[in-house]
Design an enzyme around this catalytic site. Structure first.
Site, PDB file in Angstrom:
ATOM      1  N   ASP A 231      10.382   7.729 -10.526  1.00 49.33           N
ATOM      2  CA  ASP A 231       9.532   7.352  -9.381  1.00 49.33           C
ATOM      3  C   ASP A 231       8.049   7.369  -9.786  1.00 49.33           C
ATOM      4  O   ASP A 231       7.305   6.427  -9.497  1.00 49.33           O
ATOM      5  CB  ASP A 231       9.801   8.333  -8.223  1.00 49.33           C
ATOM      6  CG  ASP A 231       9.012   7.991  -6.980  1.00 49.33           C
ATOM      7  OD1 ASP A 231       9.372   7.035  -6.288  1.00 49.33           O
ATOM      8  OD2 ASP A 231       8.001   8.679  -6.714  1.00 49.33           O
TER       9      ASP A 231
ATOM     10  N   GLU B 107       0.826  -1.217   0.000  1.00 49.08           N
ATOM     11  CA  GLU B 107       0.000   0.000   0.000  1.00 49.08           C
ATOM     12  C   GLU B 107       0.860   1.267   0.000  1.00 49.08           C
ATOM     13  O   GLU B 107       0.511   2.274  -0.633  1.00 49.08           O
ATOM     14  CB  GLU B 107      -0.917  -0.009   1.232  1.00 49.08           C
ATOM     15  CG  GLU B 107      -1.934   1.115   1.294  1.00 49.08           C
ATOM     16  CD  GLU B 107      -2.900   1.076   0.110  1.00 49.08           C
ATOM     17  OE1 GLU B 107      -3.656   0.102  -0.005  1.00 49.08           O
ATOM     18  OE2 GLU B 107      -2.885   2.025  -0.699  1.00 49.08           O
TER      19      GLU B 107
ATOM     20  N   GLU C 135      13.906  10.950  -2.929  1.00 51.31           N
ATOM     21  CA  GLU C 135      14.622   9.674  -2.910  1.00 51.31           C
ATOM     22  C   GLU C 135      16.087   9.941  -2.557  1.00 51.31           C
ATOM     23  O   GLU C 135      16.569  11.061  -2.698  1.00 51.31           O
ATOM     24  CB  GLU C 135      14.564   9.028  -4.295  1.00 51.31           C
ATOM     25  CG  GLU C 135      13.163   8.677  -4.753  1.00 51.31           C
ATOM     26  CD  GLU C 135      12.480   7.687  -3.844  1.00 51.31           C
ATOM     27  OE1 GLU C 135      12.959   6.563  -3.703  1.00 51.31           O
ATOM     28  OE2 GLU C 135      11.444   8.055  -3.248  1.00 51.31           O
TER      29      GLU C 135
ATOM     30  N   LYS D  14       5.338   4.131 -10.112  1.00 47.62           N
ATOM     31  CA  LYS D  14       4.026   4.127  -9.437  1.00 47.62           C
ATOM     32  C   LYS D  14       2.881   3.928 -10.435  1.00 47.62           C
ATOM     33  O   LYS D  14       1.942   3.176 -10.169  1.00 47.62           O
ATOM     34  CB  LYS D  14       3.864   5.426  -8.640  1.00 47.62           C
ATOM     35  CG  LYS D  14       4.800   5.477  -7.424  1.00 47.62           C
ATOM     36  CD  LYS D  14       4.880   6.867  -6.825  1.00 47.62           C
ATOM     37  CE  LYS D  14       5.729   6.898  -5.571  1.00 47.62           C
ATOM     38  NZ  LYS D  14       6.057   8.274  -5.132  1.00 47.62           N
TER      39      LYS D  14
ATOM     40  N   VAL E  30       2.664   3.422  -3.418  1.00 49.08           N
ATOM     41  CA  VAL E  30       2.066   4.473  -4.273  1.00 49.08           C
ATOM     42  C   VAL E  30       1.270   5.434  -3.398  1.00 49.08           C
ATOM     43  O   VAL E  30       0.430   5.003  -2.600  1.00 49.08           O
ATOM     44  CB  VAL E  30       1.117   3.863  -5.334  1.00 49.08           C
ATOM     45  CG1 VAL E  30       0.532   4.971  -6.210  1.00 49.08           C
ATOM     46  CG2 VAL E  30       1.830   2.836  -6.189  1.00 49.08           C
TER      47      VAL E  30
END
Ligand code: HSE
Length: 403
Positions: free
Chosen positions: A196, A124, A185, A200, A127
């Site tokens: 990224d 979970e 990040e 996602k 994203v």
């Protein structure tokens, strides 16, 4: 009593431990069992840490301990996490993770491993940070055919763009603040170059369409080329620039892309600022549903990790519903075949622009040099757009998306 191990004690790992102990009594009620964190895997020495008696540098301590039922992987990257997660699942331990790189690269395989060993692999937190999106998409919206997912999926870049748009702040200064706030990040190029967001949207697309979508097959652009001039031109047409990941069903195929895009102010995504993320899901029965909340940061992300820990701790068997197939990538439409309107800023005169692009909408901004020209094209496919841009001195371009 169910024992938990947390792999990694960075921003999300320390947040996970903090949220767990802050709410332990309530979490145990929800899990219907006593819970405790037995191990924290961390390579650094942390002699002053409150939970130092739980620290280990040896993953085998966790793997070989039958008391450990749930492993939370919050290390990030693939180097260590893939091997740790795979072997934990094979040892009959459920795994929860915030690691989008891992899920985007290995999701189909790890879900299969989890099923084969009758345990769970939950993600979970991978994203949308604290936004519930994986479980709602997989369960609450499961009656729908999902036609479209589009989202602002990266807190760092949304924070930077907000600072540029609202405060006229430069890119580097805004990135530095986002890093200090723990949003970025470890290597912020994954944020600003769009990787990224790409990971996602690949996870969401895999879940929605039931086939693994690999990031390497998805056209991805970041926000590093966006200038304050572009921001001003977009303002003049009541629009903002947002980094968008989208996945769209087109018959038996899907269109998936990550790119900075011009979004009209009336869009539900346009008012999403700072570290907030929003994900629009269009179901054939629901119409549009929008999920909104903090997309990065220690406690919002830890919230999602700890929730997964509770659900994994409660469950004695593999949920089996969290699932997608590994697959050839022939269902993904090559991006050059996709069509959009485009915003363009170029060193050119209007006649040349009209000769090349036909009818366009010209834009203006205060202080623009004589030589500069900005405009919005009609609908045109990517390959054709690229060819036409080759005949102009283009300074910047963006897709114009209608969400
Ligand atoms: N760097 C990521 C972001 C963290 O800024 O959204 C959350 O995935």
């Amino acid at each position: 009593m169910k024992k938990i191990a947390v792999l990694g004690y960075g921003v999300v790992g320390s947040g996970t431990v903090e949220v767990f102990y802050r709410n332990k009594a309530a979490l145990e009620k929800k899990a219907g069992d006593e819970l405790d964190i037995k191990y924290i895997l961390e390579v650094r020495d942390c002699p002053d840490e409150r939970y130092r008696d739980k620290f280990t540098k040896n993953f085998d301590d966790i793997l070989n301990d039958p008391e450990v039922k749930v492993v939370a992987e919050v290390i990030g990257g693939l180097k260590y996490s893939y091997g740790y997660v795979k072997s934990a699942l094979e040892a009959g331990k459920s795994v929860v993770t915030s690691n989008k790189e891992l899920v985007a690269a290995k999701g189909a395989e790890l879900l299969k491993t989890a099923r084969e060993h009758n345990v769970n692999f939950f993600f979970e937190a991978s994203v949308g940070g604290g936004i519930p999106i994986i479980r709602p998409l997989n369960q609450c919206l499961s009656a729908n055919e999902i036609d479209e997912i589009a989202g602002i999926l990266n807190g760092t870049t949304n924070f930077i763009l907000t600072k540029m748009i609202k405060e006229g702040m430069g890119f580097d200064e805004a990135l530095k603040i986002a890093q200090d706030l723990g949003y970025a990040e470890r290597d912020p190029s994954a944020d600003v170059e769009g990787h990224d967001t790409c990971r996602k949207i690949c996870i969401l697309a895999s879940l929605a369409f039931g086939k693994h979508v690999y990031p390497d097959n998805i056209h991805t652009e970041g926000i590093t080329k966006i200038t304050l001039e572009d921001v001003k031109y977009c303002e003049s047409m009541n629009s903002v620039i947002k980094l968008i990941g989208f996945a769209s069903r087109r018959g038996d195929e899907i269109a998936v892309m990550t790119c900075p895009a011009v979004i009209g102010e009336e869009s539900q995504l346009a008012g999403v600022n700072d570290v907030f993320n929003a994900i629009l899901v269009r179901g054939d029965a629901t119409g549009d549903v929008v999920f909104y909340g903090k997309g990065a940061g220690k406690l919002p992300t830890a919230s999602a990790v700890v929730s997964d820990i509770i659900i994994a701790a409660k469950s004695d068997h593999s949920s089996k519903t969290m699932h997608w197939e590994d697959s050839a990538q022939d269902f993904i439409i090559p991006y050059k075949k996709l069509s959009n309107r485009f915003y363009v800023r170029a060193n050119a005169d209007k006649k040349t622009v009209n000769d090349i692009f036909g009818e366009v909408r010209f834009l203006s901004r205060d202080g623009a040099p004589e030589s500069e020209c900005a405009f919005v094209t009609g609908e045109i496919n990517e390959a054709e757009f690229e060819e036409k841009c080759g005949r102009l001195n283009v300074l910047g371009s963006l897709r114009v998306l209608d969400y």
